[in-house]
Design a protein around this motif. Structure first.
Motif, short mmCIF file in Angstrom:
data_model
loop_
_atom_site.label_atom_id
_atom_site.label_comp_id
_atom_site.label_asym_id
_atom_site.label_seq_id
_atom_site.Cartn_x
_atom_site.Cartn_y
_atom_site.Cartn_z
N ARG A 85 -62.75 97.48 108.80
CA ARG A 85 -64.10 97.60 108.28
C ARG A 85 -64.89 96.32 108.53
N PRO A 86 -66.22 96.41 108.53
CA PRO A 86 -67.04 95.20 108.72
C PRO A 86 -66.80 94.12 107.67
N ASP A 87 -66.34 94.53 106.46
CA ASP A 87 -66.10 93.55 105.41
C ASP A 87 -64.70 92.93 105.49
N LYS A 88 -64.02 93.16 106.62
CA LYS A 88 -62.70 92.59 106.90
C LYS A 88 -61.61 93.09 105.96
N HIS A 89 -61.75 94.35 105.56
CA HIS A 89 -60.68 95.09 104.91
C HIS A 89 -60.25 96.19 105.86
N LEU A 90 -59.08 96.76 105.59
CA LEU A 90 -58.57 97.85 106.42
C LEU A 90 -58.54 99.16 105.64
N ASP A 91 -58.96 100.23 106.29
CA ASP A 91 -58.71 101.58 105.82
C ASP A 91 -57.68 102.21 106.74
N PHE A 92 -56.91 103.16 106.25
CA PHE A 92 -55.89 103.81 107.05
C PHE A 92 -56.20 105.29 107.20
N PHE A 93 -56.13 105.76 108.43
CA PHE A 93 -56.40 107.16 108.73
C PHE A 93 -55.19 107.77 109.43
N GLY A 152 -57.47 87.63 108.35
CA GLY A 152 -57.31 87.86 106.92
C GLY A 152 -57.39 89.31 106.49
N TYR A 153 -57.45 90.24 107.44
CA TYR A 153 -57.59 91.67 107.12
C TYR A 153 -56.43 92.16 106.25
N PHE A 154 -55.21 91.87 106.66
CA PHE A 154 -54.06 92.39 105.92
C PHE A 154 -53.94 91.77 104.54
N ASP A 155 -54.21 90.47 104.42
CA ASP A 155 -54.11 89.83 103.11
C ASP A 155 -55.09 90.45 102.11
N ARG A 156 -56.32 90.65 102.53
CA ARG A 156 -57.32 91.27 101.64
C ARG A 156 -56.91 92.69 101.27
N THR A 157 -56.46 93.44 102.27
CA THR A 157 -56.11 94.84 102.05
C THR A 157 -54.90 94.97 101.15
N LEU A 158 -53.86 94.16 101.40
CA LEU A 158 -52.65 94.24 100.57
C LEU A 158 -52.94 93.86 99.13
N ALA A 159 -53.75 92.82 98.94
CA ALA A 159 -54.09 92.41 97.57
C ALA A 159 -54.74 93.55 96.81
N GLN A 160 -55.58 94.32 97.49
CA GLN A 160 -56.26 95.44 96.85
C GLN A 160 -55.32 96.61 96.63
N LEU A 161 -54.54 96.97 97.64
CA LEU A 161 -53.66 98.13 97.54
C LEU A 161 -52.55 97.93 96.51
N LYS A 163 -52.64 96.43 93.74
CA LYS A 163 -53.13 96.64 92.38
C LYS A 163 -52.96 98.09 91.95
N GLY A 164 -53.17 99.00 92.91
CA GLY A 164 -53.08 100.42 92.59
C GLY A 164 -51.71 101.01 92.83
N ASN A 165 -50.89 100.30 93.64
CA ASN A 165 -49.56 100.83 93.98
C ASN A 165 -48.56 99.69 94.07
N PRO A 166 -47.96 99.30 92.95
CA PRO A 166 -46.99 98.20 92.95
C PRO A 166 -45.75 98.49 93.80
N LYS A 167 -45.51 99.77 94.11
CA LYS A 167 -44.33 100.15 94.89
C LYS A 167 -44.59 100.14 96.40
N LEU A 168 -45.80 99.76 96.80
CA LEU A 168 -46.12 99.68 98.22
C LEU A 168 -45.13 98.77 98.94
N ILE A 169 -44.62 99.21 100.09
CA ILE A 169 -43.69 98.41 100.89
C ILE A 169 -44.44 97.83 102.07
N CYS A 170 -44.45 96.53 102.16
CA CYS A 170 -45.08 95.84 103.28
C CYS A 170 -43.99 95.16 104.10
N MET A 171 -43.79 95.62 105.33
CA MET A 171 -42.72 95.10 106.18
C MET A 171 -43.29 94.36 107.39
#
Length: 205
Positions: A85-93, A152-161, A163-171
């Motif tokens: 996204r222009p705001d340097k966050h990621l959406d997933f499709f 910094g896209y992934f850092d911003r996105t992970l910080a946000q995600l 919060k809503g899903n503590p079980k998210l796996i980031c590998m």
């Protein structure tokens, strides 16, 4: 800090990766890394229903065939690609083999958010390629960190995600030789840690 610049360090690591990809040791490292991912998917991956992958650029290892095989194992399994996204966050499709992709501002093929045939989703697991990586120990626990391309896209996105899903796996996906010590690079306060790091030697937790 390497040459007083993270930018210089990234440039050196990308040059080394290009040389490594054309060398004799690459095939064995690639096979070991893919075997590690296949083992993860066959075991822990049974409880995962959606995985965000990356479109390989600049000699990143290509995990698409392995993940497409995982997707075929169950009608519930879904794959996704990031959209910057222009705001340097990621959406997933959602992504399916053969989809038409568009180039991002950085030249990376990505899904079009205007494609109504592919829904946006929040993945259970995100695979992130590393330019370099490091580890640190705090309170008796080892933490793994990713040096990326600097956006910094992934850092911003992970910080946000997270919060809503503590079980998210980031590998993180990387090679053994990409490991950095504190004299080269250290994670900053805004950096998000990896839950897992996969190299050709195996899965690090």
């Amino acid at each position: 800090m390497h040459g007083n610049s993270a930018k210089t360090l990234r440039q050196d690591l990308l040059k080394q990766r290009k040389e490594f990809a054309s060398g004799n040791a690459y095939a064995a490292a690639e096979a070991g890394l893919i075997a590690g991912l296949s083992h993860f998917l066959a075991n822990e991956g049974k409880s995962i229903r959606s995985i965000a992958l990356y479109w390989p650029i600049q000699n990143e290892i290509d995990l698409r065939p392995t993940l497409l095989n995982w997707k075929k194992n169950s009608a519930q399994n879904r794959l996704a690609l990031p959209y910057a996204r222009p705001d340097k966050h990621l959406d997933f499709f959602e992504w399916q083999e053969g989809d038409v992709l568009i180039p991002s501002a950085h030249g990376v093929p990505e899904p079009s958010p205007e494609n109504t045939a592919r829904s946006q989703l929040i993945p259970d697991c995100i695979l992130i390629p590393c330019v370099g990586w490091s580890s640190s120990i705090a309170n008796g626990k080892t933490h793994y960190w990713r040096l990326g391309y600097g956006g910094g896209y992934f850092d911003r996105t992970l910080a946000q995600l997270r919060k809503g899903n503590p079980k998210l796996i980031c590998m993180g996906i990387g090679f053994d030789w990409q490991q950095l010590d504190d004299s080269q690079w250290a994670a900053q306060t805004h950096d998000e840690s990896l839950d897992l790091l996969l190299t050709e030697s195996g899965l690090l937790r």
